[in-house]
Structures are given as C-alpha cells and as structure tokens.
Design a protein around this motif. Structure first.
Motif, PDB file in Angstrom:
ATOM      1  N   ARG A   1      71.168  78.257  82.709  1.00  0.00           N
ATOM      2  CA  ARG A   1      70.155  78.800  81.794  1.00  0.00           C
ATOM      3  C   ARG A   1      68.980  77.842  81.764  1.00  0.00           C
ATOM      4  NH1 ARG A   1      73.548  80.839  76.426  1.00  0.00           N
ATOM      5  NH2 ARG A   1      74.876  82.373  77.509  1.00  0.00           N
ATOM      6  N   LEU A   2      67.837  78.294  82.261  1.00  0.00           N
ATOM      7  CA  LEU A   2      66.644  77.459  82.232  1.00  0.00           C
ATOM      8  C   LEU A   2      66.123  77.357  80.803  1.00  0.00           C
ATOM      9  CD1 LEU A   2      64.807  78.770  85.422  1.00  0.00           C
ATOM     10  CD2 LEU A   2      66.127  76.669  85.162  1.00  0.00           C
ATOM     11  N   GLY A   3      65.694  76.166  80.418  1.00  0.00           N
ATOM     12  CA  GLY A   3      65.228  75.955  79.049  1.00  0.00           C
ATOM     13  C   GLY A   3      63.933  76.695  78.757  1.00  0.00           C
ATOM     14  N   ALA A   4      63.986  77.660  77.852  1.00  0.00           N
ATOM     15  CA  ALA A   4      62.775  78.438  77.514  1.00  0.00           C
ATOM     16  C   ALA A   4      61.738  77.572  76.803  1.00  0.00           C
ATOM     17  CB  ALA A   4      63.162  79.623  76.637  1.00  0.00           C
ATOM     18  N   GLU A   5      62.208  76.480  76.146  1.00  0.00           N
ATOM     19  CA  GLU A   5      61.260  75.662  75.408  1.00  0.00           C
ATOM     20  C   GLU A   5      60.427  74.776  76.342  1.00  0.00           C
ATOM     21  OE1 GLU A   5      64.963  73.456  76.158  1.00  0.00           O
ATOM     22  OE2 GLU A   5      64.444  75.455  75.386  1.00  0.00           O
ATOM     23  N   ASN A   6      60.864  74.601  77.566  1.00  0.00           N
ATOM     24  CA  ASN A   6      60.111  73.769  78.503  1.00  0.00           C
ATOM     25  C   ASN A   6      60.196  74.389  79.893  1.00  0.00           C
ATOM     26  OD1 ASN A   6      58.682  71.755  79.704  1.00  0.00           O
ATOM     27  ND2 ASN A   6      60.159  70.118  79.304  1.00  0.00           N
ATOM     28  N   PRO A   7      59.522  75.516  80.110  1.00  0.00           N
ATOM     29  CA  PRO A   7      59.662  76.246  81.373  1.00  0.00           C
ATOM     30  C   PRO A   7      59.004  75.558  82.551  1.00  0.00           C
ATOM     31  CG  PRO A   7      57.971  77.251  80.007  1.00  0.00           C
ATOM     32  CD  PRO A   7      58.583  76.157  79.180  1.00  0.00           C
ATOM     33  N   THR A   8      58.243  74.490  82.333  1.00  0.00           N
ATOM     34  CA  THR A   8      57.534  73.835  83.435  1.00  0.00           C
ATOM     35  C   THR A   8      58.370  72.743  84.103  1.00  0.00           C
ATOM     36  OG1 THR A   8      56.539  72.248  81.911  1.00  0.00           O
ATOM     37  CG2 THR A   8      55.330  74.304  82.307  1.00  0.00           C
ATOM     38  N   VAL A   9      59.582  72.485  83.600  1.00  0.00           N
ATOM     39  CA  VAL A   9      60.428  71.447  84.193  1.00  0.00           C
ATOM     40  C   VAL A   9      60.828  71.867  85.594  1.00  0.00           C
ATOM     41  CG1 VAL A   9      62.646  70.267  84.038  1.00  0.00           C
ATOM     42  CG2 VAL A   9      61.277  70.636  81.979  1.00  0.00           C
ATOM     43  N   VAL A  10      60.706  70.940  86.535  1.00  0.00           N
ATOM     44  CA  VAL A  10      61.095  71.194  87.915  1.00  0.00           C
ATOM     45  C   VAL A  10      62.447  70.534  88.169  1.00  0.00           C
ATOM     46  CG1 VAL A  10      60.496  70.876  90.340  1.00  0.00           C
ATOM     47  CG2 VAL A  10      58.698  71.316  88.662  1.00  0.00           C
ATOM     48  N   TRP A  11      63.404  71.349  88.632  1.00  0.00           N
ATOM     49  CA  TRP A  11      64.752  70.841  88.879  1.00  0.00           C
ATOM     50  C   TRP A  11      64.915  70.559  90.368  1.00  0.00           C
ATOM     51  CZ3 TRP A  11      67.402  70.039  84.480  1.00  0.00           C
ATOM     52  CH2 TRP A  11      66.999  70.744  83.354  1.00  0.00           C
ATOM     53  N   GLY A  12      65.569  69.450  90.695  1.00  0.00           N
ATOM     54  CA  GLY A  12      65.799  69.118  92.093  1.00  0.00           C
ATOM     55  C   GLY A  12      66.202  67.670  92.249  1.00  0.00           C
ATOM     56  N   PRO A  13      66.274  67.175  93.484  1.00  0.00           N
ATOM     57  CA  PRO A  13      66.643  65.774  93.720  1.00  0.00           C
ATOM     58  C   PRO A  13      65.758  64.834  92.918  1.00  0.00           C
ATOM     59  CG  PRO A  13      66.598  66.996  95.785  1.00  0.00           C
ATOM     60  CD  PRO A  13      66.042  67.924  94.744  1.00  0.00           C
ATOM     61  N   GLY A  14      66.383  63.856  92.309  1.00  0.00           N
ATOM     62  CA  GLY A  14      65.679  62.949  91.413  1.00  0.00           C
ATOM     63  C   GLY A  14      65.989  63.226  89.963  1.00  0.00           C
ATOM     64  N   THR A  15      66.480  64.449  89.672  1.00  0.00           N
ATOM     65  CA  THR A  15      66.936  64.774  88.325  1.00  0.00           C
ATOM     66  C   THR A  15      68.463  64.738  88.303  1.00  0.00           C
ATOM     67  OG1 THR A  15      66.967  67.149  88.800  1.00  0.00           O
ATOM     68  CG2 THR A  15      64.919  66.232  87.942  1.00  0.00           C
ATOM     69  N   LYS A  16      69.017  64.834  87.129  1.00  0.00           N
ATOM     70  CA  LYS A  16      70.459  64.747  86.993  1.00  0.00           C
ATOM     71  C   LYS A  16      71.128  66.028  87.499  1.00  0.00           C
ATOM     72  CE  LYS A  16      74.112  63.945  83.600  1.00  0.00           C
ATOM     73  NZ  LYS A  16      74.422  63.717  82.152  1.00  0.00           N
ATOM     74  N   PRO A  17      72.102  65.932  88.412  1.00  0.00           N
ATOM     75  CA  PRO A  17      72.794  67.138  88.890  1.00  0.00           C
ATOM     76  C   PRO A  17      73.525  67.825  87.741  1.00  0.00           C
ATOM     77  CG  PRO A  17      73.255  65.267  90.316  1.00  0.00           C
ATOM     78  CD  PRO A  17      72.590  64.722  89.099  1.00  0.00           C
ATOM     79  N   VAL A  18      73.585  69.149  87.799  1.00  0.00           N
ATOM     80  CA  VAL A  18      74.286  69.912  86.761  1.00  0.00           C
ATOM     81  C   VAL A  18      75.637  70.420  87.260  1.00  0.00           C
ATOM     82  CG1 VAL A  18      72.155  70.616  85.640  1.00  0.00           C
ATOM     83  CG2 VAL A  18      73.107  72.051  87.438  1.00  0.00           C
TER      84      VAL A  18
END
Length: 313
Positions: A12-29
């Motif tokens: 579920r992508l966070g509706a409160e911050n839709p501009t966050v880019v997910w990928g390498p460098g961020t924490k894996p889910v």
C-alpha cells in the motif's frame, strides 16, 4: 525490474506522501525468501500458460536454464541417486544461509520433564532417542512396534526391541521421507516410555481402537491418529513450558540424536542406518558435534615442539 519492484514497493503506497520513490537505497519491504516465493508462483503460472498454449514456449527459455544435479548440495538431493537434469530458475535472490542447529541435551531433558502425559513423553523419546522424523512418528502403527526381546512369536526375526519404519499412505497425512523401510532399535528408556503410554491409552480408550500408535487422548475426537503438525505444536508448547529461550522443533531433536551417536563413538555408517538415510553424504547435516569434543580434537593434535622432540629422540 519485477524483482526490484517486489523487493522495495510496499503493498500500500502512502497516500500522505505520494512523491516518495521506492527502490535501491531505501529499506526493502520484502525479504529474499518472500521474493523467491512470489517468483516461484509466477514461474508456475507462466509454465501452466505455456502448457495450455496461452503463452509462447519462448517464455520458458526466459525463466529457466538447463542444469544438472551436480551443483546441488547433498541435503537438497534427498534420497535421489545418480546424475539427473533439471530446470534451474534464472531469476532468484540469494537467501541468507540458515543456521543448522541441534537441540542440546539440557533442552531435551527440560522438555521431557515438562510433559504432562506418557504419550507426550513417548513422542519426545521417539524424536530425541530414536531419531525419527515427525511424519514417521505420526505414521507408526501399533503393529510396527515389537518390544519383546524375542519377536519370533510375532513373525519377526529381528532380535531385541525395535520398530519397523515404513513408507505408506496414511489418513493423517503422515509420510516417511525415506523410500525404503528399515528396522530401528530401541533402548530401555524408549521401551519404558512405550509401556507407560500403553497403560495410559488402555485407561482412556480400552484395548481396541485405531492401529495408529499415537492418537488423541485428551481432546475430541478421541482415538483419532495424531497428525505430523500436532507433533510440531507439541514441541512448541513444551519449549515454552520448559522456559527455553527458543523454539526447539522435532528436527532439532533428530539432529541431536545423530550427533549424540557420533559423540558416543558411533561411526557414520551407523548414523546413516539409524537415521534411515540412503547414502552417507546425506548424514552430514545431522551431525553437529558437541563443542567440548571439537576442542578435545584440537588439543589432541601435537604441537611442532612435541613433534620435533619425538624426531630428535
């Protein structure tokens, strides 16, 4: 790209911050095992699509490469022998190596003392002093158990107390991993555990009932054979009841049995026979020597000074 998406994109992508880019460098889910599980399901779906002509056959070449069994570890080969070919997945994450551990004797004794019935004590003994898998324990029949010193009256030529471990289809889904049947000897503690359980079962159910050895005695439906899953649940309860700092499972008790045989001076071919393994290479995962024995082995190696003194003499 799909693997990267699986690794980093939340469900579920966070509706409160839709501009966050997910990928390498961020924490894996998702962890490596989870990603590999999803990939396996997708490969299965696409393979089925190819089989019903809903996808081109070229898809299989993109998903798999041809490999043989030589690169597999011995424990992954199971009871298979000889060289065989297989399809190896092209897309797969390297999973962290899982620690293979055995139950300590102290843990097994604590769990044994935490048992509240003769049946549960027998289950502990069949795993920790006989070395059976939980499917083999759940699949034992009363007719498989020969506890007399001389079993010829039962039509069996094997001397001493023993059980026959056989692979068969069972209504409780118990299954022996080993394709071959073998005879497993029992020591006096296990025989005593059998005797106490037989008395308990007679008191609860009478002389008749299922030919399965281990059945429900304390909850409905009474007399129904226990499942392999029930063995695991029992070990979880006993681990908590004994106050252990971790869960000790049935397979850890099996490894403890194999390791204790070696620590007591047993040879690898004896461990192989007792564990019902088809070839010696598959014994290695079940032998985790006691740390004190490993230290003694190091200390038995002579120092260079001792060797030079022997040469001088």
């Amino acid at each position: 790209m799909f693997m990267v998406w699986l690794r980093y994109s939340p469900s579920r992508l966070g509706a409160e911050n839709p501009t966050v880019v997910w990928g390498p460098g961020t924490k894996p889910v998702r962890g490596e095992r989870r990603v590999n599980g999803v990939l396996a399901a997708v490969r299965g779906l696409l393979s089925y699509a190819v089989s019903v002509d809903a996808a081109p056959r070229s898809v299989l070449g993109q998903l798999y490469e041809l490999a043989d069994s030589r690169d597999l570890p011995e424990e992954a080969k199971g009871e298979e022998t000889g060289l065989y070919y297989r399809l190896r997945a092209r897309h797969r994450l390297q999973e962290p190596q899982a620690d293979v551990d055995r139950a300590s004797d102290e843990e097994l004794v604590a769990m044994f003392l935490a048992c509240r019935s003769a049946r549960d004590r027998l289950i502990m003994l069949l795993h920790s002093r006989v070395g059976l898998r939980r499917g083999q324990v759940a699949g034992l029949r009363r007719s498989d158990c020969h506890l007399l010193p001389d079993a010829r009256a039962l039509g069996c030529d094997v001397e001493g107390a023993h059980v026959h471990v056989r692979r068969r289809a069972n209504v409780n889904r118990a299954w022996s991993k080993s394709k071959r049947a073998w005879v497993q000897p029992l020591d006096f503690l296990v025989v005593q555990g059998f005797d106490q359980y037989v008395d308990e079962r007679l008191e609860k159910l009478g002389a008749g009932g299922s030919d399965f050895l281990l059945v429900n005695l304390f909850r409905e439906p009474l007399g129904v054979p226990m499942s392999p899953a029930a063995m695991g649940e029992l070990f979880d309860r006993l681990s908590r009841r004994a106050g252990l700092g971790r869960k000790v499972g049935p397979h850890m008790a099996r490894r403890a049995f194999g390791s204790n045989v070696v620590d007591a001076g047993g040879s690898w071919d004896e461990v192989q026979m007792l564990l019902g393994q088809e070839h010696p290479g598959s014994v290695a995962p079940y032998v985790i020597p006691d740390r004190s024995r490993v230290r003694e082995a190091v200390e038995r190696v002579p120092s260079p000074r001792e060797l030079s003194g022997q040469v001088a003499r």
